[in-house]
Write an enzyme that holds these catalytic residues in place. Structure first.
Site, PDB file in Angstrom:
ATOM      1  N   THR A   1       0.837  -1.203   0.000  1.00 47.85           N
ATOM      2  CA  THR A   1       0.000   0.000   0.000  1.00 47.85           C
ATOM      3  C   THR A   1       0.872   1.252   0.000  1.00 47.85           C
ATOM      4  O   THR A   1       0.652   2.181  -0.774  1.00 47.85           O
ATOM      5  CB  THR A   1      -0.912   0.003   1.239  1.00 47.85           C
ATOM      6  OG1 THR A   1      -1.747  -1.154   1.186  1.00 47.85           O
ATOM      7  CG2 THR A   1      -1.782   1.244   1.293  1.00 47.85           C
ATOM      8  N   CYS A   2       1.863   1.295   0.874  1.00 46.95           N
ATOM      9  CA  CYS A   2       2.677   2.506   1.068  1.00 46.95           C
ATOM     10  C   CYS A   2       3.246   3.020  -0.252  1.00 46.95           C
ATOM     11  O   CYS A   2       3.073   4.180  -0.603  1.00 46.95           O
ATOM     12  CB  CYS A   2       3.792   2.218   2.061  1.00 46.95           C
ATOM     13  SG  CYS A   2       4.942   3.581   2.234  1.00 46.95           S
TER      14      CYS A   2
ATOM     15  N   GLY B   1      -0.378  -6.450   5.779  1.00 46.39           N
ATOM     16  CA  GLY B   1      -0.867  -5.075   5.843  1.00 46.39           C
ATOM     17  C   GLY B   1      -2.344  -4.930   6.130  1.00 46.39           C
ATOM     18  O   GLY B   1      -2.944  -5.726   6.856  1.00 46.39           O
ATOM     19  N   SER B   2      -2.935  -3.901   5.511  1.00 49.53           N
ATOM     20  CA  SER B   2      -4.321  -3.570   5.824  1.00 49.53           C
ATOM     21  C   SER B   2      -5.068  -3.158   4.562  1.00 49.53           C
ATOM     22  O   SER B   2      -4.454  -2.926   3.519  1.00 49.53           O
ATOM     23  CB  SER B   2      -4.362  -2.417   6.836  1.00 49.53           C
ATOM     24  OG  SER B   2      -3.697  -1.288   6.302  1.00 49.53           O
TER      25      SER B   2
ATOM     26  N   GLY C   1      -8.049  11.665   5.461  1.00 50.80           N
ATOM     27  CA  GLY C   1      -9.019  12.708   5.127  1.00 50.80           C
ATOM     28  C   GLY C   1      -8.367  14.079   5.021  1.00 50.80           C
ATOM     29  O   GLY C   1      -8.651  14.837   4.086  1.00 50.80           O
TER      30      GLY C   1
ATOM     31  N   ASP D   1       0.663  -3.700   9.965  1.00 55.90           N
ATOM     32  CA  ASP D   1      -0.757  -3.350  10.114  1.00 55.90           C
ATOM     33  C   ASP D   1      -1.623  -4.533  10.512  1.00 55.90           C
ATOM     34  O   ASP D   1      -2.734  -4.347  11.013  1.00 55.90           O
ATOM     35  CB  ASP D   1      -1.321  -2.800   8.792  1.00 55.90           C
ATOM     36  CG  ASP D   1      -0.840  -1.392   8.483  1.00 55.90           C
ATOM     37  OD1 ASP D   1       0.055  -0.907   9.188  1.00 55.90           O
ATOM     38  OD2 ASP D   1      -1.363  -0.788   7.528  1.00 55.90           O
TER      39      ASP D   1
ATOM     40  N   HIS E   1       6.520   3.017   9.196  1.00 56.60           N
ATOM     41  CA  HIS E   1       7.785   2.953   9.946  1.00 56.60           C
ATOM     42  C   HIS E   1       7.689   2.031  11.147  1.00 56.60           C
ATOM     43  O   HIS E   1       8.685   1.441  11.564  1.00 56.60           O
ATOM     44  CB  HIS E   1       8.286   4.345  10.341  1.00 56.60           C
ATOM     45  CG  HIS E   1       7.227   5.280  10.839  1.00 56.60           C
ATOM     46  ND1 HIS E   1       6.333   5.905  10.013  1.00 56.60           N
ATOM     47  CD2 HIS E   1       6.914   5.697  12.085  1.00 56.60           C
ATOM     48  CE1 HIS E   1       5.523   6.677  10.719  1.00 56.60           C
ATOM     49  NE2 HIS E   1       5.855   6.555  11.999  1.00 56.60           N
TER      50      HIS E   1
ATOM     51  N   HIS F   1      21.638  28.414  13.847  1.00 55.98           N
ATOM     52  CA  HIS F   1      20.813  29.590  13.642  1.00 55.98           C
ATOM     53  C   HIS F   1      21.043  30.123  12.244  1.00 55.98           C
ATOM     54  O   HIS F   1      22.198  30.220  11.825  1.00 55.98           O
ATOM     55  CB  HIS F   1      21.164  30.661  14.678  1.00 55.98           C
ATOM     56  CG  HIS F   1      20.387  31.924  14.485  1.00 55.98           C
ATOM     57  ND1 HIS F   1      19.061  32.030  14.840  1.00 55.98           N
ATOM     58  CD2 HIS F   1      20.750  33.121  13.953  1.00 55.98           C
ATOM     59  CE1 HIS F   1      18.636  33.249  14.543  1.00 55.98           C
ATOM     60  NE2 HIS F   1      19.639  33.931  14.013  1.00 55.98           N
TER      61      HIS F   1
HETATM   62  P1  NAI Z   1      -7.869   7.351  10.941  1.00 54.60           P
HETATM   63  O1  NAI Z   1      -8.091   6.303  11.930  1.00 54.60           O
HETATM   64  O2  NAI Z   1      -6.645   8.199  10.980  1.00 54.60           O
HETATM   65  O3  NAI Z   1      -9.106   8.359  10.938  1.00 54.60           O
HETATM   66  C1  NAI Z   1     -10.419   7.945  10.705  1.00 54.60           C
HETATM   67  C2  NAI Z   1     -11.360   9.019  11.187  1.00 54.60           C
HETATM   68  O4  NAI Z   1     -12.657   8.693  10.766  1.00 54.60           O
HETATM   69  C3  NAI Z   1     -11.394   9.159  12.686  1.00 54.60           C
HETATM   70  O5  NAI Z   1     -11.301  10.520  13.000  1.00 54.60           O
HETATM   71  C4  NAI Z   1     -12.745   8.566  13.058  1.00 54.60           C
HETATM   72  O6  NAI Z   1     -13.276   9.128  14.224  1.00 54.60           O
HETATM   73  C5  NAI Z   1     -13.570   8.914  11.847  1.00 54.60           C
HETATM   74  N1  NAI Z   1     -14.732   8.076  11.609  1.00 54.60           N
HETATM   75  C6  NAI Z   1     -14.844   6.727  11.768  1.00 54.60           C
HETATM   76  N2  NAI Z   1     -16.068   6.312  11.405  1.00 54.60           N
HETATM   77  C7  NAI Z   1     -16.764   7.405  11.002  1.00 54.60           C
HETATM   78  C8  NAI Z   1     -18.065   7.633  10.476  1.00 54.60           C
HETATM   79  N3  NAI Z   1     -18.925   6.636  10.298  1.00 54.60           N
HETATM   80  N4  NAI Z   1     -18.428   8.906  10.165  1.00 54.60           N
HETATM   81  C9  NAI Z   1     -17.566   9.934  10.325  1.00 54.60           C
HETATM   82  N5  NAI Z   1     -16.313   9.772  10.797  1.00 54.60           N
HETATM   83  C10 NAI Z   1     -15.908   8.529  11.134  1.00 54.60           C
HETATM   84  O7  NAI Z   1      -8.009   6.610   9.522  1.00 54.60           O
HETATM   85  P2  NAI Z   1      -7.590   7.039   8.068  1.00 54.60           P
HETATM   86  O8  NAI Z   1      -7.413   8.496   7.952  1.00 54.60           O
HETATM   87  O9  NAI Z   1      -8.577   6.363   7.176  1.00 54.60           O
HETATM   88  O10 NAI Z   1      -6.192   6.358   7.909  1.00 54.60           O
HETATM   89  C11 NAI Z   1      -6.061   4.945   7.975  1.00 54.60           C
HETATM   90  C12 NAI Z   1      -4.746   4.544   8.539  1.00 54.60           C
HETATM   91  O11 NAI Z   1      -3.701   4.899   7.677  1.00 54.60           O
HETATM   92  C13 NAI Z   1      -4.477   5.170   9.876  1.00 54.60           C
HETATM   93  O12 NAI Z   1      -3.977   4.195  10.740  1.00 54.60           O
HETATM   94  C14 NAI Z   1      -3.429   6.192   9.575  1.00 54.60           C
HETATM   95  O13 NAI Z   1      -2.557   6.391  10.673  1.00 54.60           O
HETATM   96  C15 NAI Z   1      -2.715   5.609   8.377  1.00 54.60           C
HETATM   97  N6  NAI Z   1      -2.185   6.686   7.562  1.00 54.60           N
HETATM   98  C16 NAI Z   1      -1.083   7.333   7.972  1.00 54.60           C
HETATM   99  C17 NAI Z   1      -0.602   8.388   7.279  1.00 54.60           C
HETATM  100  C18 NAI Z   1       0.570   9.120   7.789  1.00 54.60           C
HETATM  101  O14 NAI Z   1       1.242   8.599   8.672  1.00 54.60           O
HETATM  102  N7  NAI Z   1       0.846  10.317   7.330  1.00 54.60           N
HETATM  103  C19 NAI Z   1      -1.220   8.837   6.027  1.00 54.60           C
HETATM  104  C20 NAI Z   1      -2.407   8.120   5.720  1.00 54.60           C
HETATM  105  C21 NAI Z   1      -2.846   7.074   6.456  1.00 54.60           C
END
Ligand code: NAI
Length: 468
Positions: free
Chosen positions: A41-42, A145-146, A186, A315, A324, A447
């Protein structure tokens, strides 16, 4: 005689890193991959393509909105989306080829097909043409993974109702993008399309964004995003999406109680409500692999599953779904298999949101410290008081350091600001060594750098910040 010492199922950051470390340690290793390309996925539909689009869209935004104030006069930029997507694809291809090169360099066999664990020492691989073969191995590491979590009643078609995968490949900028979930995906992908011209509304179930991150950081970050034009509907959920007409009709309801429901229109809906462990093809039941209540593969805390000589990382097991984290687990399990003391310090795993500004988080939040009853001191320093940020006129955000009130040991570091995802690592090293805020405060920082704000926040723990 087993053909391999180790077979790793999955070549995402967890799997391929594990395979390389095991090969370095003298093991004969094979990886099994069901997709045509390595990297999971990554590399293919996650971290890397999203960062390419975040970078390109940020440049677009800067060219349109920031160049002029610096005296750089350009025509208003116009968007060539296919070219931007091509830029993204080049990034993917480069990294995927890099993994292929590393596997070859380390003499790791690649077996293409979906892997299924038959039990100790046996992996069945089914290739795309339907043929199967059984690979014998002393050890198996599952790194599958996931996958995207589905929302009840909402069917993802990857065209108008998309997951992160579809949101990375839209063929035009949606007029209105409705994002379900104010988590990392999101906000990152919402930022991409916002910068390219979409109106973005985020519907979030909870009454805050970025659950799990420090509350104060999340609040300020929300304000910054609102200033950029994001609209938030917190404490709401999406009940249904009607896709029968040319515009999607999204029924939004209060998460709790029976307040008024409302129908919002959107051209594209992005479902970003989390991910679930991917165990579909593994044959976990037949193999006797135990899962926990959330469908993750159960381990003993040292990656061993309920089946002898079968391990799992990333995952698909407990813990944050971060590349990571998976990589470090891959290294740890390879070292354990080689008789070493492989270990992951789960207390020091940075979390980064790659928006502008970035959000970076490490260790405990204020909420967690309060709940644990830990007495702590806070040191905060805003980028408005950091010289480098001032001259660049990029002063959004702050650094916050939480240190044990008695010992001064740093327990958490939270940063909103440009390059926060790079700056967080000096705190990671400090925390790995059990360092104190004073250690950080007495470390000379170049600096003028933005990192001086980290040093100042450490000084602020002892109420002796200089520039504030
Ligand atoms: P997430 O777990 O970060 O966020 C999901 C959000 O959706 C939460 O705020 C939750 O409360 C909300 N939610 C759940 N069900 C809902 C509903 N029915 N209606 C409205 N809101 C609802 O999951 P996300 O953003 O999908 O990411 C998935 C995974 O991928 C996470 O574990 C994330 O850490 C990882 N990821 C990491 C990144 C990074 O490290 N920069 C970038 C993208 C993903």
């Amino acid at each position: 005689m087993a053909s391999y010492d180790l077979v790793v199922i999955g070549t995402g950051p967890g799997g391929y890193v594990c395979a390389i470390r095991a090969a370095q340690l003298g093991m004969k290793v094979a990886v099994v991959e069901k997709n045509p390309t390595f990297g999971g996925t990554c590399l293919n539909v996650g971290c890397m393509p999203s960062k390419a689009l975040l970078y390109a869209s940020e440049m677009f935004e800067e060219a349109g909105h920031s160049f002029a104030k610096m005296g750089v006069v350009v025509n208003a930029p116009s968007l060539d989306l296919p070219a931007m997507m091509n830029f993204k694809q080049q990034g993917i291809d480069g990294n995927v080829k890099g993994v292929e090169f590393l596997l070859k360099k380390n003499k790791i066999d690649a077996i293409m097909g979906a892997g299924r664990v038959l039990g100790t020492g046996k992996v069945e691989v089914k290739s795309a043409d339907g043929k199967t073969r059984v690979v014998e191995t002393k050890n198996i590491v599952i790194a599958t993974g996931s996958a995207v979590a589905q929302l009840k009643g909402i069917t993802i078609d990857e065209k108008r109702i998309v997951s992160s995968t579809g949101a990375l490949a839209l063929d035009k900028v949606p007029g209105k993008l409705l994002v379900i979930g104010a988590g990392v995906i999101g906000l990152e992908l919402g930022s991409v399309w916002k910068r390219l011209g979409a109106e973005v509304t985020v519907v979030e179930y909870l009454d805050r964004i970025l659950p799990g991150m420090d509350g104060e950081v999340a609040k300020q970050f929300q304000r910054i995003l609102e200033k950029q034009g994001f609209k938030f509907r917190l404490g709401n959920k999406v009940a249904s999406v009607d896709s029968s007409g040319p515009t999607l009709k999204v029924l939004v309801e209060p998460a709790k109680g029976d307040g008024k429901a409302e129908t919002l229109e959107a051209d594209v809906v992005l479902v970003a409500t989390g991910r679930v462990p991917y165990t579909a093809e593994l044959g976990f039941k037949e193999a006797g692999l135990a899962l926990d209540e959330r469908g993750r593969i159960k381990t003993d805390g040292h990656f061993a599953t309920s089946v002898k000589n079968v391990y799992a990382i990333g995952d698909v097991i407990v813990g944050p779904m971060l590349a990571h984290k998976a990589e470090d687990e891959g290294v740890a399990v390879a070292e354990i298999l080689a008789g070493q003391a492989g270990h992951v310090n789960y207390g020091v795993i940075p979390g980064v949101v790659y928006t502008t500004p970035e959000v970076a988080s490490l260790g405990q939040t204020e909420e967690e410290l309060k709940e644990a009853g830990t007495a702590y001191n806070v040191g905060k320093f805003p980028f408005t008081a950091n010289g480098r940020s001032k001259v660049n006129q990029t002063t959004d955000g702050f650094v916050k350091i939480l240190a044990d009130a008695k010992t001064d040991r740093v327990l958490g570091v939270h940063i909103i600001g440009r390059e926060a995802g790079e700056m967080i690592h000096e705190a990671a090293v400090l925390m790995e060594f059990g360092g104190s805020a004073e250690d950080l405060a007495r470390t000379c920082h170049a600096h003028p750098t933005r990192s001086e704000a980290v040093k100042e926040a450490a000084m602020a723990v002892a109420k002796r910040a200089i520039h504030m």
